[in-house]
Design an enzyme around this catalytic site. Structure first.
Site, PDB file in Angstrom:
ATOM      1  CB  VAL A   1     -13.872   5.907   6.247  1.00 24.15           C
ATOM      2  CG1 VAL A   1     -14.690   5.301   5.116  1.00 24.15           C
ATOM      3  CG2 VAL A   1     -12.527   5.220   6.360  1.00 24.15           C
ATOM      4  CG  ASP A   2     -17.268   7.740   3.102  1.00 26.06           C
ATOM      5  OD1 ASP A   2     -16.635   8.206   2.136  1.00 26.06           O
ATOM      6  OD2 ASP A   2     -17.646   6.562   3.140  1.00 26.06           O
TER       7      ASP A   2
ATOM      8  CG  HIS B   1     -20.795   8.017   0.883  1.00 23.93           C
ATOM      9  ND1 HIS B   1     -20.010   6.881   0.810  1.00 23.93           N
ATOM     10  CD2 HIS B   1     -21.790   7.723   1.745  1.00 23.93           C
ATOM     11  CE1 HIS B   1     -20.513   5.952   1.598  1.00 23.93           C
ATOM     12  NE2 HIS B   1     -21.600   6.437   2.181  1.00 23.93           N
TER      13      HIS B   1
ATOM     14  NE  ARG C   1      -3.615   2.086   2.358  1.00 29.01           N
ATOM     15  CZ  ARG C   1      -4.630   2.330   1.557  1.00 29.01           C
ATOM     16  NH1 ARG C   1      -5.098   1.394   0.772  1.00 29.01           N
ATOM     17  NH2 ARG C   1      -5.203   3.502   1.544  1.00 29.01           N
TER      18      ARG C   1
HETATM   19  C1  GAR Z   1     -21.375   5.813  -6.990  1.00 27.52           C
HETATM   20  O1  GAR Z   1     -22.633   5.418  -6.506  1.00 27.52           O
HETATM   21  C2  GAR Z   1     -20.570   6.486  -5.901  1.00 27.52           C
HETATM   22  O2  GAR Z   1     -21.345   7.293  -5.057  1.00 27.52           O
HETATM   23  C3  GAR Z   1     -20.032   5.296  -5.163  1.00 27.52           C
HETATM   24  O3  GAR Z   1     -19.674   4.372  -6.169  1.00 27.52           O
HETATM   25  C4  GAR Z   1     -20.509   4.591  -7.302  1.00 27.52           C
HETATM   26  C5  GAR Z   1     -19.633   4.812  -8.506  1.00 27.52           C
HETATM   27  O4  GAR Z   1     -20.416   4.877  -9.670  1.00 27.52           O
HETATM   28  N1  GAR Z   1     -18.918   5.632  -4.348  1.00 27.52           N
HETATM   29  C6  GAR Z   1     -18.681   5.084  -3.173  1.00 27.52           C
HETATM   30  O5  GAR Z   1     -19.377   4.215  -2.693  1.00 27.52           O
HETATM   31  C7  GAR Z   1     -17.446   5.607  -2.465  1.00 27.52           C
HETATM   32  N2  GAR Z   1     -17.416   5.140  -1.109  1.00 27.52           N
HETATM   33  P1  GAR Z   1     -19.816   5.495 -10.997  1.00 27.52           P
HETATM   34  O6  GAR Z   1     -18.475   4.790 -11.213  1.00 27.52           O
HETATM   35  O7  GAR Z   1     -20.796   5.143 -12.055  1.00 27.52           O
HETATM   36  O8  GAR Z   1     -19.656   6.968 -10.801  1.00 27.52           O
END
Ligand code: GAR
Length: 200
Positions: free
Chosen positions: A144-145, A109, A65
């Site tokens: 985280v968020d 998010h 990482r």
């Molecule tokens: C979206 O729903 C975004 O909010 C989520 O992943 C998806 C990506 O969609 N992100 C998370 O969960 C981050 N923790 P996309 O690739 O079509 O934009």
């Protein structure tokens, strides 16, 4: 004109929403680069279609990482962006990166934070029995968020929703919220006061 770089790991529909908003002239910015940790991300195709350069920092090609984060930091420095937009970037960023770009990194998010942080936010909302959910665009801090909230949009959770139908309903709002937050940043209208982000 602000310089924006986008980090995405997958499908990239939020990235597309930002591309479209910039293309329509509603965001005073140029997207200078897509950075992805996933060489198979559909976001790469979207970048190519829009003529946006891509840097792949393939997580699996690094021994650990720390090495990955060093390469990512280098890629982020190189693109000289004013703003980094995390649009479905599915890794937690290390403290060094977060500190270096503090105040100029935002994330979308799929829940109304602080509820349902982390992975599978839509599933968490359903399992908890929430009656409303939505999406949050926030500045990135070391948690985280947990960073200061720029804006949120909500949707109802319906009786017969499953994870997919709820995710689809939230996604429609994400595609409005993210370009809007990017626009506000690029217009210099976000003022951060502690946890609160005021919109001038
Ligand atoms: C979206 O729903 C975004 O909010 C989520 O992943 C998806 C990506 O969609 N992100 C998370 O969960 C981050 N923790 P996309 O690739 O079509 O934009």
């Amino acid at each position: 004109m602000k310089r924006i770089a986008v980090l995405a790991s997958g499908r990239g529909s939020n990235f597309q929403a930002v591309i479209d908003a910039v293309g329509a002239g509603s965001v005073p910015a140029v997207i200078v680069r897509l950075i992805t940790d996933n060489p198979n991300a559909f976001a790469i195709e979207r970048a190519c279609n829009a003529g946006i350069p891509v840097t792949v920092v393939d997580f699996d090609r690094f021994p650990d990482r720390t090495a990955y984060e060093a390469a990512l930091l280098e890629a982020m420095r190189e693109c000289g962006a004013d703003l980094f937009v995390l649009a479905g970037y599915m890794r937690i960023l290390g403290a060094r990166i977060v500190r270096e770009f503090s105040g100029r990194m935002m994330n979308i998010h799929p829940a109304l934070l602080p509820a349902f942080a982390g992975l599978h936010a839509q599933r968490q909302a359903l399992e908890y029995g929430a009656k409303v959910s939505g999406c949050t665009v926030h500045l990135v801090d070391e948690g985280v968020d947990t960073g200061p909230i720029i804006l949120q949009r909500c949707v109802p959770v319906l009786e017969d929703d499953d994870e997919e139908t709820l995710a689809d309903r939230i996604l429609v709002e994400e595609h409005k919220a993210l370009p809007e937050a990017v626009r506000l940043f690029c217009e210099g209208r976000l003022v951060v006061e502690g946890r609160r982000v005021r919109i001038r």
